[in-house]
Design an enzyme around this catalytic site. Structure first.
Site, PDB file in Angstrom:
ATOM      1  N   SER A 226      11.648 -42.979 -48.491  1.00 49.13           N
ATOM      2  CA  SER A 226      11.913 -43.387 -47.124  1.00 49.13           C
ATOM      3  C   SER A 226      12.427 -42.178 -46.326  1.00 49.13           C
ATOM      4  O   SER A 226      11.776 -41.133 -46.302  1.00 49.13           O
ATOM      5  CB  SER A 226      12.882 -44.570 -47.101  1.00 49.13           C
ATOM      6  OG  SER A 226      12.896 -45.185 -45.837  1.00 49.13           O
ATOM      7  N   GLU A 353       5.061 -52.541 -46.905  1.00 50.64           N
ATOM      8  CA  GLU A 353       6.326 -51.874 -46.616  1.00 50.64           C
ATOM      9  C   GLU A 353       7.286 -52.737 -45.792  1.00 50.64           C
ATOM     10  O   GLU A 353       8.441 -52.940 -46.159  1.00 50.64           O
ATOM     11  CB  GLU A 353       6.064 -50.566 -45.851  1.00 50.64           C
ATOM     12  CG  GLU A 353       5.304 -49.509 -46.622  1.00 50.64           C
ATOM     13  CD  GLU A 353       6.190 -48.645 -47.506  1.00 50.64           C
ATOM     14  OE1 GLU A 353       7.397 -48.910 -47.601  1.00 50.64           O
ATOM     15  OE2 GLU A 353       5.660 -47.685 -48.097  1.00 50.64           O
ATOM     16  N   HIS A 450       8.823 -52.229 -49.211  1.00 48.43           N
ATOM     17  CA  HIS A 450       9.611 -51.003 -49.167  1.00 48.43           C
ATOM     18  C   HIS A 450      10.688 -51.034 -50.250  1.00 48.43           C
ATOM     19  O   HIS A 450      11.391 -52.036 -50.403  1.00 48.43           O
ATOM     20  CB  HIS A 450      10.254 -50.900 -47.779  1.00 48.43           C
ATOM     21  CG  HIS A 450      10.739 -49.545 -47.407  1.00 48.43           C
ATOM     22  ND1 HIS A 450       9.917 -48.446 -47.358  1.00 48.43           N
ATOM     23  CD2 HIS A 450      11.971 -49.105 -47.036  1.00 48.43           C
ATOM     24  CE1 HIS A 450      10.618 -47.392 -46.970  1.00 48.43           C
ATOM     25  NE2 HIS A 450      11.871 -47.763 -46.777  1.00 48.43           N
TER      26      HIS A 450
END
Length: 543
Positions: A226, A353, A450
């Site tokens: 990330s 995500e 995610h």
């Protein structure tokens, strides 16, 4: 058993999380970045006498987040620039090193999260390093220049709310750190991207001290997820980090970057919320706790104002700032020009995500197609992008169209473009996609969202605190997938080969897909709708 390691600054005693692994936690790689050192590049850590206890993580950076299984920040915690090391034992030849940068929107998170325990990776023959770095305004807030007679008028003059002390730059080590403090074109201004400079300092610690733990300082892989993955991309093209690592792993790199104008505007908003002036002295008069609270207040205002532009949809105030000496241009541009052609790159994104951000309440709930059209307008997306996502998902709820679009805008498409830019610049890039969507002993549907890939890559599936991320207790197929991912990371860190071919030209046909063996090929999600993004500029420069 006496597991003591001699570092440059002193000895540290570790412990054994497993019979064949020694861990040493909370080792300072730089001095506390507060008082006279606040808003400055990291300073050298103070040596200690005796043997330092290395059985507990160091304090986390200032933040308001409270994450499962990880410590929270407490006002007054200052020794936040620390590393943790896991090393296999007994070790003979110097081992490959993997250095991990946690994510968290440049605002929250720490190396103490249970996902990032390095024991399983160390058992594959890696020395694993995780670290904390400055976040939020302390690490990524823009502090404007002041008259040279004021804040930061020279390389050793610093002003803070509670100290007039000057920090000496006489030693050679100080001079190295001061070079970063003065890297910006205007020496009167504290440097932007202080969190990135912390990461450079941590890599220098690895270069100087990892040999004491059995690691090879000439075979370092820098990895992150990330915002941590975007930090990896930035460090690949930063002059200060050149030569400090030879390989890079970036999972779900986030596409937003800020111009100095955007960063300065954000500073004014935060200063107004904190009740201080947006000047070096004014910002230094606000405590770290006050700036955290003020940042949260600004985020909340965006979250509740649908007319506030692109920040409304998932307010995030901080990102790497472009335009100074630390980061003159964005990584896409620099990689395509060959800035890191000697660094091997391994990339990955998940296929769903933004479903995590929706599940935790981070992003706005869009319930009408009109709101998706407004979303596209706020981000400057062409209308055919939205129409393409709708057409590819006939009958799908508005929410699903929005989450797919948002996920590819912030993570999926940017991941592919980084791979292609690096390949175009003469580098070697391997791409993969995480699409595991069945889990547990009963193989129920789960989201490939995610962060779901990271417990697999670290081999940490059985920690109950991670069950939310991976969709419940793992089954045998999940453990087999984790074994493959751990092996790919370990192989890449050791030799540069994760087990599949690098990108050549377009990435669409060369991405390796991570999924469990029992998931049918027909049930796999595609990569981003690449053709639809052809007219969209990256990185994302919207605030």
């Amino acid at each position: 058993m006496d597991d003591v390691f001699e570092t440059t600054n002193g000895a540290v005693r570790g412990f054994r999380p497993a019979e064949d692994v020694v861990a040493a936690l909370g080792i300072p790689y730089a001095a506390p970045p507060f008082g006279a050192a606040r808003f400055r590049a990291p300073r050298p850590a103070t040596p200690w006498r005796g043997v330092r206890d290395g059985t507990a993580f160091g304090p986390v950076a200032p933040q308001s987040a409270e994450l499962p299984g990880a410590p929270s920040w407490r006002p007054g915690d200052e020794d936040v620039l620390t590393v943790n090391v896991w090393t296999p034992t007994p070790a003979t030849d110097p081992l490959p090193v993997l250095v991990w940068i946690h994510g968290g929107a440049y605002t929250f998170g720490s190396s103490a999260q249970p996902d990032f325990d390095g024991t399983a990776l160390a058992r594959t023959g890696l020395v694993v390093v995780t670290l904390n770095y400055r976040l939020g305004f302390e690490g990524f807030g823009h502090v404007p220049a002041a008259p040279r007679s004021g804040f930061g008028s020279g390389p050793v003059a610093h002003v803070s709310a509670d100290s007039d002390a000057h920090v000496s730059a006489d030693s050679e080590a100080d001079a190295v750190f001061e070079a970063d403090a003065d890297a910006e074109s205007d020496a009167a201004a504290p440097p932007d991207n202080r969190g990135l400079l912390d990461l450079v300092a941590a890599l220098r610690w690895v270069r100087d001290d990892i040999g004491a733990f059995g690691g090879d300082p000439g075979n370092v892989t820098l990895a992150g997820q990330s915002s941590g993955a975007t930090a990896v991309a930035c460090l690949m093209v930063m002059e200060q980090a050149r030569g400090l690592f030879r390989r890079a792993i970036a999972h779900s790199p986030a596409s937003p970057f800020h111009t100095r104008e955007i960063a300065a505007s954000t500073t004014r908003e935060i200063a107004a919320a904190a009740g201080c002036e947006a000047t070096p002295a004014g910002l230094a008069s606000a405590t770290p706790q006050a700036l955290v609270a003020a940042s949260d207040q600004v985020v909340d205002a965006y979250r509740h104002d649908p007319s506030s532009g692109s920040r409304h949809y998932d307010p995030s105030l901080f990102a790497p700032v472009l335009g100074g000496a630390t980061l003159p241009v964005d990584p896409l541009t620099a990689l395509a020009a060959g800035a890191a052609r000697d660094v091997d790159l391994l990339l990955c994104h998940t296929t769903e995500e933004y479903w995590l951000l929706d599940a935790v309440g981070s992003c706005a709930k869009l319930t009408t197609h009109a709101r998706i059209d407004r979303f596209a307008e706020d981000f400057g997306l062409a209308g055919d992008v939205v129409e393409g996502y709708r057409s590819a998902r006939p009958g799908a709820p508005v929410r699903d169209v929005h989450l797919a679009l948002f996920g590819d805008l912030l993570f999926g498409e940017f991941t592919h473009r980084l791979a292609e830019a690096h390949a175009a610049g003469g580098g070697r890039a391997h791409l993969s996609v995480f699409d595991r969507r069945r889990g547990g002993a009963d193989r129920t549907p789960v989201r490939a969202w995610h962060c779901a890939d990271i417990p697999f890559a670290f081999g940490n599936l059985d920690d109950d605190r991670l069950s939310f991320l991976i969709g419940g207790a793992p089954g045998p197929e999940d453990h087999e997938l984790a074994h493959r991912l751990v092996r790919a990371w370990s192989g890449f860190a050791a030799t540069g080969d994760p087990g599949w071919a690098p990108v050549a030209g377009t990435t669409t046909r060369t991405a390796h897909v991570w999924t469990t063996a029992d998931q049918p090929a027909a049930d796999r999600h595609p990569a981003p709708d690449r053709a639809l993004w052809a007219t969209t500029d990256f990185p994302v420069l919207h605030p």
